[in-house]
Design a protein around this motif. Structure first.
Motif, short mmCIF file in Angstrom:
data_model
loop_
_atom_site.label_atom_id
_atom_site.label_comp_id
_atom_site.label_asym_id
_atom_site.label_seq_id
_atom_site.Cartn_x
_atom_site.Cartn_y
_atom_site.Cartn_z
N GLY A 100 14.28 92.37 52.47
CA GLY A 100 15.02 93.47 53.08
C GLY A 100 14.99 94.71 52.21
O GLY A 100 14.15 94.84 51.32
N THR A 101 15.92 95.64 52.46
CA THR A 101 15.94 96.91 51.75
C THR A 101 16.60 96.72 50.38
O THR A 101 17.61 96.04 50.27
CB THR A 101 16.80 97.94 52.54
OG1 THR A 101 16.53 97.75 53.92
CG2 THR A 101 16.49 99.35 52.14
N PRO A 102 16.04 97.34 49.32
CA PRO A 102 16.67 97.20 48.00
C PRO A 102 18.05 97.87 47.96
O PRO A 102 18.27 98.84 48.68
CB PRO A 102 15.70 97.91 47.06
CG PRO A 102 14.60 98.45 47.87
CD PRO A 102 14.83 98.15 49.31
N PRO A 103 18.97 97.36 47.13
CA PRO A 103 20.30 97.98 47.02
C PRO A 103 20.23 99.34 46.32
O PRO A 103 19.28 99.63 45.60
CB PRO A 103 21.08 96.98 46.16
CG PRO A 103 20.06 96.22 45.41
CD PRO A 103 18.82 96.20 46.25
N ASP A 160 14.86 95.62 35.84
CA ASP A 160 15.75 94.54 35.40
C ASP A 160 17.00 94.48 36.28
O ASP A 160 17.43 93.40 36.68
CB ASP A 160 16.19 94.75 33.94
CG ASP A 160 15.03 94.50 32.98
OD1 ASP A 160 14.00 93.95 33.42
OD2 ASP A 160 15.16 94.86 31.79
N TRP A 161 17.56 95.65 36.57
CA TRP A 161 18.78 95.67 37.39
C TRP A 161 18.47 95.11 38.79
O TRP A 161 19.22 94.30 39.34
CB TRP A 161 19.36 97.08 37.49
CG TRP A 161 20.68 97.08 38.21
CD1 TRP A 161 21.91 96.85 37.68
CD2 TRP A 161 20.87 97.27 39.61
NE1 TRP A 161 22.87 96.88 38.66
CE2 TRP A 161 22.25 97.13 39.86
CE3 TRP A 161 20.01 97.53 40.69
CZ2 TRP A 161 22.81 97.26 41.14
CZ3 TRP A 161 20.56 97.64 41.96
CH2 TRP A 161 21.94 97.51 42.18
N LEU A 162 17.32 95.53 39.33
CA LEU A 162 16.94 95.05 40.67
C LEU A 162 16.73 93.54 40.69
O LEU A 162 17.19 92.86 41.61
CB LEU A 162 15.65 95.73 41.12
CG LEU A 162 15.74 97.04 41.87
CD1 LEU A 162 14.37 97.44 42.34
CD2 LEU A 162 16.71 96.96 43.06
N SER A 163 16.04 93.03 39.67
CA SER A 163 15.78 91.58 39.63
C SER A 163 17.09 90.81 39.66
O SER A 163 17.17 89.74 40.25
CB SER A 163 15.03 91.16 38.37
OG SER A 163 13.89 91.93 38.23
N ALA A 164 18.10 91.36 38.99
CA ALA A 164 19.37 90.65 38.90
C ALA A 164 20.23 90.82 40.16
O ALA A 164 21.15 90.05 40.39
CB ALA A 164 20.15 91.13 37.68
#
Ligand code: ATP
Ligand code: MG
Length: 292
Positions: free
Chosen positions: A266-269, A256-260
């Protein structure tokens, strides 16, 4: 990036997204190994990406869940080696997050079973009224329990590629009709047994993924991790009954956090501390609820 742990007596052979694989140090030929050590790291992956930072304690908690389920599902042959069948000891410092297993010839299939309509299944249903070629009744909502659990396999893509949903017919082409049917039947049976056990403890298993392999005698065994919160979607049954379909025990917090915060290019945060802590706490809570 985390470094590969050195394990005394064992030689590292490969890294998965979450686990490290080792063979006994004196094994000349990896293909001929008769024992394998699967070491679970604290790495977390979502949408097929390994994320930073790791979740403290995750490797140990997930190993505990797998062991719990292997024990509950004793009727199904699995890949655990009993201590008496092994010759290479597992050092104490990695024992809690490792599994000493028999090397199997793995089927390139992720055997997914869904008891509820959620996630990518829900997305596909909205487009087509079906999930992976399995037609479903009209009028279902996000998170609904399915009339009966369905088998929706995926092709296990080689390292670096994304797994791909496939039809049952495609699995027949990949592994032959007899094995395709065996994998499906085993997957559905294991899911049903596990879902019933979990429900008695107030937990819903919405969906899960199994991997199977064949041993030297030709027997199909359940391998890899089993019914962990990485391979499964767990919900609180009471919360679900009262209409809360978002409160899960798995890495949904991370997804959920990633989707938002990420458009999947690119590279995920890097995950914030708060998300890491909440995820770790949920993993611990699931273990308590299941009594694992
Ligand atoms: P993900 O599960 O996130 O898709 P992954 O499957 O690439 O990632 P890991 O789960 O980290 O990688 O690594 C475990 C690897 O070990 C997998 O490739 C799995 O198929 C394999 N494996 C598990 N059990 C056995 C076994 N008994 N014999 C041989 N290989 C196994
Ligand atoms: Mg895996």
């Amino acid at each position: 990036m985390s470094t590969v742990p050195v394990v005394e007596g064992w030689r590292h052979v490969s890294s998965g997204k979450v686990r490290e694989l080792y063979v006994p140090a004196d094994t000349a030929d990896v293909a001929g190994a008769t024992e394998l050590l699967l070491l679970a790291s604290d790495r977390v992956s979502a949408y097929d990406f390994a994320l930073e930072p790791p979740i403290p304690g995750k490797g140990e908690l997930l190993t505990r869940l797998s062991r719990f389920w292997f024990d509950q599902l004793r009727d199904v042959p699995n890949h655990l080696l009993t201590p008496s069948g092994t010759t290479t000891p597992v050092p104490a410092e990695v024992a809690a997050r490792s599994m000493h297993v028999m090397p199997l010839r793995m089927f390139p299939i992720e055997c997914v079973v869904r008891g509820y309509l959620v996630g990518s299944g829900w997305a596909e249903y909205q487009q087509s009224g079906s999930v992976c070629g399995v037609a479903l009744p009209a009028g279902l909502s996000d998170g609904d329990r399915l009339p009966e659990p369905i088998y929706t396999p995926a092709y296990k893509a080689p390292q670096g590629e994304h797994d791909e949903n496939i039809s049952f017919e495609r699995t027949e082409e990949l592994v032959g009709p007899a094995d395709a049917a065996a994998l499906r039947d085993l997957s559905l049976a294991v899911y049903s047994d596990a879902a019933a056990i979990a429900l008695q403890r107030g937990v819903v298993i919405a969906d899960t993924k199994f991997e199977f392999g064949r041993d030297a005698d030709g027997l199909i065994r359940i391998a890899d991790e089993v019914l962990t919160s990485d391979s499964s979607r767990y919900w609180d049954a009471a919360a679900y009954e009262s209409g809360n379909r978002t409160d899960s025990f798995d890495k949904q917090i991370v997804r959920d956090w990633l989707s938002a915060h990420w458009d999947r290019t690119g590279t995920p945060p890097v995950l914030p501390d708060e998300v890491v802590e909440r995820t770790a706490a949920r993993y611990r809570e699931l273990i308590e609820r299941l009594g694992a």
